[in-house]
Design a protein around this motif. Structure first.
Motif, PDB file in Angstrom:
ATOM      1  N   ILE A 156      17.239  21.878  14.226  1.00  0.00           N
ATOM      2  CA  ILE A 156      18.190  22.972  14.022  1.00  0.00           C
ATOM      3  C   ILE A 156      19.586  22.381  13.883  1.00  0.00           C
ATOM      4  O   ILE A 156      20.024  21.574  14.715  1.00  0.00           O
ATOM      5  N   THR A 157      20.285  22.761  12.820  1.00  0.00           N
ATOM      6  CA  THR A 157      21.646  22.290  12.558  1.00  0.00           C
ATOM      7  C   THR A 157      22.582  23.487  12.532  1.00  0.00           C
ATOM      8  O   THR A 157      22.279  24.507  11.907  1.00  0.00           O
ATOM      9  N   PHE A 158      23.709  23.380  13.220  1.00  0.00           N
ATOM     10  CA  PHE A 158      24.730  24.432  13.130  1.00  0.00           C
ATOM     11  C   PHE A 158      26.109  23.812  13.341  1.00  0.00           C
ATOM     12  O   PHE A 158      26.231  22.654  13.762  1.00  0.00           O
ATOM     13  N   GLN A 159      27.141  24.588  13.002  1.00  0.00           N
ATOM     14  CA  GLN A 159      28.514  24.100  13.045  1.00  0.00           C
ATOM     15  C   GLN A 159      29.404  25.060  13.825  1.00  0.00           C
ATOM     16  O   GLN A 159      29.254  26.284  13.725  1.00  0.00           O
ATOM     17  N   GLY A 190      46.435  27.365   9.777  1.00  0.00           N
ATOM     18  CA  GLY A 190      45.512  28.260   9.096  1.00  0.00           C
ATOM     19  C   GLY A 190      44.829  27.647   7.897  1.00  0.00           C
ATOM     20  O   GLY A 190      44.068  28.332   7.202  1.00  0.00           O
ATOM     21  N   GLU A 191      45.062  26.351   7.641  1.00  0.00           N
ATOM     22  CA  GLU A 191      44.497  25.690   6.473  1.00  0.00           C
ATOM     23  C   GLU A 191      43.502  24.594   6.841  1.00  0.00           C
ATOM     24  O   GLU A 191      42.563  24.321   6.086  1.00  0.00           O
ATOM     25  N   ARG A 192      43.690  23.964   7.952  1.00  0.00           N
ATOM     26  CA  ARG A 192      42.833  22.860   8.364  1.00  0.00           C
ATOM     27  C   ARG A 192      42.002  23.282   9.573  1.00  0.00           C
ATOM     28  O   ARG A 192      42.417  24.156  10.331  1.00  0.00           O
ATOM     29  N   TYR A 193      40.851  22.630   9.713  1.00  0.00           N
ATOM     30  CA  TYR A 193      40.000  22.962  10.856  1.00  0.00           C
ATOM     31  C   TYR A 193      39.213  21.728  11.274  1.00  0.00           C
ATOM     32  O   TYR A 193      38.901  20.854  10.465  1.00  0.00           O
ATOM     33  N   ASP A 194      38.909  21.678  12.554  1.00  0.00           N
ATOM     34  CA  ASP A 194      38.033  20.648  13.097  1.00  0.00           C
ATOM     35  C   ASP A 194      36.620  21.221  13.165  1.00  0.00           C
ATOM     36  O   ASP A 194      36.422  22.362  13.593  1.00  0.00           O
ATOM     37  N   LEU A 195      35.663  20.434  12.741  1.00  0.00           N
ATOM     38  CA  LEU A 195      34.270  20.856  12.705  1.00  0.00           C
ATOM     39  C   LEU A 195      33.472  20.059  13.729  1.00  0.00           C
ATOM     40  O   LEU A 195      33.598  18.835  13.805  1.00  0.00           O
ATOM     41  N   GLU A 196      32.681  20.774  14.513  1.00  0.00           N
ATOM     42  CA  GLU A 196      31.688  20.138  15.375  1.00  0.00           C
ATOM     43  C   GLU A 196      30.316  20.415  14.765  1.00  0.00           C
ATOM     44  O   GLU A 196      29.926  21.568  14.595  1.00  0.00           O
ATOM     45  N   HIS A 197      29.626  19.353  14.422  1.00  0.00           N
ATOM     46  CA  HIS A 197      28.341  19.434  13.724  1.00  0.00           C
ATOM     47  C   HIS A 197      27.245  19.107  14.738  1.00  0.00           C
ATOM     48  O   HIS A 197      27.129  17.983  15.216  1.00  0.00           O
ATOM     49  N   PHE A 198      26.461  20.119  15.087  1.00  0.00           N
ATOM     50  CA  PHE A 198      25.410  19.976  16.084  1.00  0.00           C
ATOM     51  C   PHE A 198      24.049  19.880  15.400  1.00  0.00           C
ATOM     52  O   PHE A 198      23.759  20.629  14.465  1.00  0.00           O
ATOM     53  N   GLN A 199      23.214  18.978  15.884  1.00  0.00           N
ATOM     54  CA  GLN A 199      21.802  18.963  15.522  1.00  0.00           C
ATOM     55  C   GLN A 199      20.968  18.909  16.789  1.00  0.00           C
ATOM     56  O   GLN A 199      21.207  18.070  17.672  1.00  0.00           O
ATOM     57  N   LEU A 200      20.000  19.809  16.841  1.00  0.00           N
ATOM     58  CA  LEU A 200      19.049  19.839  17.947  1.00  0.00           C
ATOM     59  C   LEU A 200      17.727  19.272  17.430  1.00  0.00           C
ATOM     60  O   LEU A 200      17.114  19.838  16.512  1.00  0.00           O
ATOM     61  N   HIS A 201      17.303  18.151  17.982  1.00  0.00           N
ATOM     62  CA  HIS A 201      16.075  17.482  17.564  1.00  0.00           C
ATOM     63  C   HIS A 201      14.987  17.731  18.604  1.00  0.00           C
ATOM     64  O   HIS A 201      15.223  17.578  19.801  1.00  0.00           O
ATOM     65  N   PRO A 202      13.784  18.102  18.154  1.00  0.00           N
ATOM     66  CA  PRO A 202      12.699  18.331  19.117  1.00  0.00           C
ATOM     67  C   PRO A 202      12.328  17.043  19.831  1.00  0.00           C
ATOM     68  O   PRO A 202      12.238  15.978  19.220  1.00  0.00           O
TER      69      PRO A 202
END
Length: 259
Positions: A177-180, A188-200
């Motif tokens: 499962i991947t979500f952000q 209001g123009e830039r953003y920090d992204l946290e990219h999560f992956q859940l591996h079984p």
């Protein structure tokens, strides 16, 4: 750009897990980009540079259709995987690590430059975006074609989402499962992204988190920067029309110089 390179170095082994069916996505995206190339340049096969090739999603699709594709990516780990994936499929895809602001090719080397999958917005200043677009223009031949895709940031800047819908990939060991999560800056123009992956992992999950920052340039802003870098006849094509999963900026080179 060290943080961006680290993001993709860490993600390279798992990038395909963001797709329900990566091979199907390779084929679909390749066909969509090939249709745009044919629409602009006529049917045929061309010398293509994918200057943000990652592990090869777009480059492999175009190579499978006969285009002579070269890949570069800021991440040497991702570029190396793209080469391996091509070899496993019986395709030729020379690829190497390179910064899109300083492409290591002679002027006029390619008919097409592809910069897809929201790669350009990793550049956080106007000077860096202009440098990258000038480099892409420089390596194109007269009449050459730029295909550049980003997220639909005009809409996203209005809505300021805090997360993206989860993506699920079913593999032999179970579901990944991947979500952000998005954290918008005060501008209001830039953003920090946290990219999560859940591996079984048996009866539990292993969580992997990577972080990156983006500049949410709108379509008119991106087109204006491309025009300022010397591209002509810029136009955006939407997913409903192209079948590609993001809006695509199509821009042409009408003359060539080294600026």
């Amino acid at each position: 750009m060290d943080s961006t390179r680290l993001f993709y170095d860490q993600l390279a082994a798992d990038y395909d897990r963001m797709y329900a069916d990566w091979d199907a996505s390779i084929a679909h995206q390749g066909r969509a980009l090939d249709a745009l190339i044919s629409q602009e340049l006529g049917s045929g096969t061309y010398d293509v540079l994918d200057c943000a090739c990652g592990i090869g999603t777009q480059a492999l699709g175009l190579a499978s259709l006969g285009h002579r594709v070269t890949g570069t990516d800021l991440s040497p780990v991702a570029a190396a995987r793209a080469v391996r994936e091509a070899s496993a499929r019986g395709l030729s895809l020379p690829a190497a690590a390179a910064d899109m602001r300083q492409l290591p090719f002679r002027s006029g080397s390619f008919d097409v430059v592809v910069c897809a999958d929201n790669a350009l917005p990793h550049l956080l200043t106007e000077a860096d975006v202009r440098a990258a677009l000038r480099a892409m223009r420089r390596v194109l031949r007269p009449g050459g074609l730029l295909l550049l895709s980003t997220r639909p940031y005009g809409q996203l800047r209005r809505e300021r989402p805090e997360s993206m819908h989860p993506q699920v990939m079913e593999g032999p060991e179970g579901r990944t499962i991947t979500f952000q999560l998005w954290h918008w800056h005060e501008d209001g123009e830039r953003y920090d992204l946290e990219h999560f992956q859940l591996h079984p992992d048996g009866d539990t999950w292993t969580t992997r988190v990577r972080r990156a920052t983006y500049w949410a340039l709108t379509e008119p802003e991106t087109a204006a920067l491309a025009a300022g870098a010397g591209f002509a006849t810029t136009a955006w094509h939407q997913p409903a029309d192209t079948g590609f999963f993001q809006p695509v900026l199509v821009a042409r080179v009408t003359s060539h110089d080294d600026n």
